[in-house]
Design an enzyme around this catalytic site. Structure first.
Site, short mmCIF file in Angstrom:
data_model
loop_
_atom_site.label_atom_id
_atom_site.label_comp_id
_atom_site.label_asym_id
_atom_site.label_seq_id
_atom_site.Cartn_x
_atom_site.Cartn_y
_atom_site.Cartn_z
N ASP A 1 -4.70 -6.89 -12.12
CA ASP A 1 -3.53 -7.53 -11.51
C ASP A 1 -2.53 -7.98 -12.56
O ASP A 1 -1.32 -7.75 -12.44
CB ASP A 1 -3.96 -8.73 -10.67
CG ASP A 1 -4.67 -8.34 -9.40
OD1 ASP A 1 -4.22 -7.38 -8.74
OD2 ASP A 1 -5.67 -8.98 -9.05
N LYS B 1 0.84 -1.20 0.00
CA LYS B 1 0.00 0.00 0.00
C LYS B 1 0.88 1.25 0.00
O LYS B 1 1.53 1.55 0.99
CB LYS B 1 -0.92 0.00 1.22
CG LYS B 1 -1.98 -1.08 1.21
CD LYS B 1 -2.92 -0.97 2.39
CE LYS B 1 -2.25 -1.38 3.68
NZ LYS B 1 -3.20 -1.41 4.83
N ARG C 1 8.57 2.05 6.67
CA ARG C 1 9.19 1.10 7.59
C ARG C 1 10.72 1.14 7.50
O ARG C 1 11.40 0.24 7.99
CB ARG C 1 8.65 -0.30 7.33
CG ARG C 1 7.14 -0.38 7.46
CD ARG C 1 6.61 -1.78 7.37
NE ARG C 1 6.93 -2.57 8.55
CZ ARG C 1 6.44 -3.78 8.79
NH1 ARG C 1 5.58 -4.32 7.92
NH2 ARG C 1 6.79 -4.45 9.87
#
Length: 405
Positions: free
Chosen positions: A169, A97, A104
């Protein structure tokens, strides 16, 4: 760099690709690389395997030829091992996302500190930047189709409908593949890596571009199809024969002339509405568009698919039977090209599904391995980048890695 044990084949032999992502979009890029000969390492969460594993059959196709690494890449020594792996990686693909990796602590700049030539492909629903409202939202196939203007163009006049199975996708995965290879070409020339921002909705925006251009440059939007027929052109789309369905494209001067003779409309040729040299019949602008459809429907309904295919082949009109899935593997074209193939799973079963595509003449792709189990190659991969047995066991004991049971 020493490579992991695998046969050498395909145009991408010697390339190391690593991907982190679940389900379809990101992993589909990895699948393409793996079938073209690259060494592809699939990173999975230590505690929870990729959710695709719950499916009974599809994972055996989508995760074949891969090396499975189970590692916590965001924490302590697991992060260190991941960055060590990046030193010998050519392409890294992550699907998440928005800028999840950067949040992080794994930014492009951190990765380039360990490998300045690294090609990084970020795949997300809405991109790495933009508005707070959208950038960090989760996205799947239908979300990308809906937000891109692609979904609204599909379906029937009565209701829009997503294009299945999972079109966004697969298009996004292929975009990641091609973009990463383009970036790799430049990186090898300059010695400088690249970061690619692939937003699924932008991929589908391009896929839906054909009719959008009329709106952006005139304000007119194409209507949706009616029962599978092209919204603009008569004789194009899905039609019913006496024993099933075909698709056809009535395009070309000679094709229209000969078809009109067969369906009883030869008298319309050369009229102001259908002048000589007409290559397409516009179902809306041409006053005879509805009549062409009516006559064509009647003619097709009176003939079998085999009869229609034979006649249209004589007239050079593009047409094909709408095949059912059970018909695929016995179709002579499929058989001749081995479009459906078989391979062995890791537990010794035979799996059947689509073959490697496309077909490279001089350096063909191949299937050399079934889907690996969760953590199956963790030890081998870590040893490959310099970790000892004790190092690996320490990672496992801390819950930062998983090896095969």
């Amino acid at each position: 760099m020493d490579h992991l044990p695998m046969p050498k084949f395909g145009p991408l032999a010697g390339l190391r690709v690593v991907f982190s992502g679940i389900e379809i979009a990101g992993p589909f890029a990895g699948q393409m690389f793996a079938e073209w000969g690259a060494e592809v390492i699939w990173i999975e969460n230590v505690a929870w395997a990729d959710t695709i594993r719950v499916q009974p059959n599809y994972p055996q196709l989508s995760r074949r030829n891969l090396h499975a690494l189970s590692l916590n890449i965001f924490k302590d020594e697991g992060r260190e091992a991941f960055l060590k792996l990046m030193e010998t990686t050519d392409i890294f693909i992550e699907a998440s996302k928005g800028p999840a990796f950067a949040r992080r602590g794994i930014t492009d700049e951190v990765l380039w500190q360990h490998n300045p030539k690294l090609v990084i492909a970020h795949l997300s629903g809405f991109g790495q930047y933009g508005t707070e409202e959208y950038t960090n939202l989760p996205a799947y196939n239908t979300i990308a189709q809906a937000f891109s203007g692609y979904l609204i163009q599909n379906g029937d006049v009565d209701q829009p409908m997503p294009a299945f199975p999972y079109t966004a996708d697969y298009f996004s995965g292929l975009t990641a593949t091609t973009a990463a290879l383009a970036a790799l070409h430049k990186a090898r020339e300059t010695g400088k890596g690249e970061s690619i921002d692939i937003a699924m909705y932008e991929v589908m925006l391009r896929m839906g571009q054909y009719f959008m251009m009329d709106y952006f440059n005139g304000g007119e939007m194409c209507p949706r199809m009616t029962k599978g027929k092209d919204p603009y052109y008569a004789g194009c789309g899905l039609y019913k024969c006496a024993d099933g369905y075909i698709v056809m494209e009535l395009v070309g001067i000679t094709q229209i002339e000969e078809c009109f003779k067969d369906i009883g409309l030869a008298h319309l040729l050369g009229t102001p509405e259908i002048p000589e040299g007409t290559q397409l019949i516009h179902r809306i602008e041409c006053p005879y568009g509805p009549l062409v459809e009516e006559k064509l429907d009647a003619w097709l309904a009176a003939h079998t698919i085999a009869e229609v295919k034979e006649r249209f082949a004589e007239l050079n009109i593009a047409c094909a039977k709408v095949l059912t899935v059970p018909e695929l593997e016995s179709n002579p074209q499929y058989v001749a090209r081995e479009s459906i193939t078989q391979w062995q799973t890791m537990d010794g079963r035979t799996c059947k599904g689509p073959n490697v595509m496309p077909k490279f003449k001089n350096n063909p792709g191949q299937i050399w391995r079934g889907m690996p189990s969760h953590g199956m190659d963790t030890a081998a991969i870590l040893k490959n980048i310099g970790y000892s047995e004790n190092d690996i066991q320490e990672l496992v004991s801390k819950g930062l890695a998983k090896v095969e049971d």
